[in-house]
Design an enzyme around this catalytic site. Structure first.
Site, short mmCIF file in Angstrom:
data_model
loop_
_atom_site.label_atom_id
_atom_site.label_comp_id
_atom_site.label_asym_id
_atom_site.label_seq_id
_atom_site.Cartn_x
_atom_site.Cartn_y
_atom_site.Cartn_z
CG ASN A 228 -2.00 -1.10 1.06
OD1 ASN A 228 -2.20 -1.62 -0.03
ND2 ASN A 228 -2.65 -1.45 2.15
CD GLU A 254 -3.85 19.54 -17.95
OE1 GLU A 254 -2.75 19.13 -18.35
OE2 GLU A 254 -3.97 20.54 -17.24
#
Length: 450
Positions: A228, A254
């Site tokens: 993680n 974007e």
């Protein structure tokens, strides 16, 4: 402001979420109780980090996030963990009984009861935003909650916030390592809604990340915490430009514009460099060309699939730290000359670059070395279809015998949904094939290049 709301669903989503918020707090100098000693403009909401944190009048910074699980144990760890004071108690939503690895329970029976509460909390967070930009959704598709409730929430978010972007960070089942027998069912059923209701989905898989931890960090037996923390570095790099001011900022929308050539082709590979332990970093000079080459290495990919088997349609390079545009341009030019990195012929440029001067942070006592510069790549490669074909194959083996199907039907699902979802994925594999083969009619004379 361009705020972003993070939604963490199921055990995987929550544990990745913990790693991410721990890292964000570190990067912004926010204490575990939400105070920020360096923040002089208390209550003024135009600091860049306010995209991810909201500020209370007393100067406390609260993540714009909700954590949801159908059973309490994982969320209770957040409620009692070191960051318990960071979150508002209403942001942590847990049910009483879990989804038992069953998509239908997460999507129909058990999930139905909790989904309105979740949307209510999301609405509160959204009302607190001046210009909500979109959602980051974290889940795994192998289990019941991440797949079932994850799909349900995505579907409902599309209805309530139709125009907002939704980015998924999705943990897919690994080829070898499996945590549930019915993973293929859950994955196929929830990919069906990821296809329709996310704008960009970044695929991660534990096995690929295990291998990176073993190989690059010399961790013999990586734990979920190790994995993680690596995932959180990627997510942090992607969101750096939203949280800090940089040279070439990249907005969430974007990403979509630059990475998604056709609406369905939106499943991304990600990679990060340098992944290196402190002992090694001391002896290595990690220049921009080196880390740029590293993110294109097949072994750096955070999902088990080989980019050399496919072609790149687009990729987004996010640099952070001590990097100047001149170096980036040179590094990218070198990559383009490589035979191993192949682009589809209808997309000659294919690179979107972002630079942020905030150097990467690492969790103290973690595995990653503190480095001066790093790069994260999100790429759209046709090889991602390998991930789907692998899962589809496993799905077919089980579904041919209708194994385990009664558990799903018993929770109010119809058998037709299985075949519908499976056909959708077959179509997706076909889409990837066609995208990679476009312009294939003029490939007859390629043999003479060497």
């Amino acid at each position: 402001m361009r705020e972003i709301i993070s939604i963490h669903i199921g055990q995987a989503g929550i544990q990745v979420g913990n790693a991410c918020w721990e890292l964000y707090c570190l990067e912004h100098g926010i204490e575990p109780d939400g105070t920020m000693p360096s923040d002089t403009s208390v209550g003024v909401a135009h600091d860049a980090f306010n995209t991810f944190f909201s500020e209370t009048g007393s100067g406390k910074h609260v993540p714009r996030a909700i954590f949801v699980d159908l059973e309490p144990t994982v969320i209770d760890e957040v409620r009692t963990g070191s960051y318990r004071q960071l979150f508002h108690p209403e942001q942590l939503i847990s049910g009483k009984e879990d989804a038992a690895n069953n998509f239908a329970r997460g999507h129909y029976t058990v999930g139905k009861e909790i989904v309105d509460l979740c949307l209510d909390r999301v609405r509160k967070l959204a009302d607190n935003c001046t210009g909500l930009q979109g959602f980051l959704v974290f889940n795994a598709v192998g289990g019941g909650t991440g797949s079932g409730l994850g799909s349900l929430l995505l579907e409902r978010l599309s209805v309530d916030y139709g125009k907002k972007s939704k980015l998924g960070f999705t943990i897919y089942p690994s080829p070898q390592v499996s945590t549930a027998v019915v993973e293929p069912y859950n994955s196929v059923l929830s990919t069906h809604s990821l296809l329709e209701h996310t704008d960009v989905a970044v695929l991660l898989d534990n096995e690929a990340i295990y291998d990176i931890c073993r190989r690059s960090l010399d961790i013999e037996r990586p734990t979920y915490t190790n994995l993680n923390r690596l995932i959180s570095q990627i997510i942090s790099s992607l969101t750096t430009s939203l949280r800090f001011d940089g040279a070439i900022n990249v907005d969430v929308t974007e990403f979509q514009t630059n990475l998604v050539p056709y609406p369905r082709i939106h499943f991304m590979l990600s990679s990060y460099a340098p992944v290196i332990s402190a002992e090694k970093a001391y002896h290595e000079q990690l220049s921009v060309p080196e880390i740029t080459n590293a993110v294109f290495e097949p072994s750096s990919m955070m999902a088990k699939c080989d980019p050399r088997h496919g072609k790149y349609m687009a990729c987004c390079l996010m640099y952070r730290g001590d990097v100047v545009p001149k170096d980036v341009n040179a590094a990218v030019a070198t990559i383009k000359t490589k035979r191993t990195v192949q682009f589809v012929d209808w997309c000659p440029t294919g690179f979107k670059c972002g630079i942020n001067y905030q150097p990467p942070s690492v969790v103290p006592g973690g595995d990653l070395a503190k480095v001066q510069r790093a790069v994260c790549m999100i790429s759209n490669n046709t090889a991602v279809a390998e991930v789907f074909s692998r899962i589809d194959h496993k799905f077919d083996l089980m579904y041919a015998k209708r194994a385990f199907v009664h558990w799903y039907v018993g929770e109010g699902m119809e058998e037709g949904e299985f075949s519908e979802a499976r056909e959708d994925l077959a179509a997706l594999e076909k889409d990837y094939e066609e995208v990679g083969a476009e312009g294939a009619d003029d490939e007859g004379d390629e043999g003479e290049d060497y």
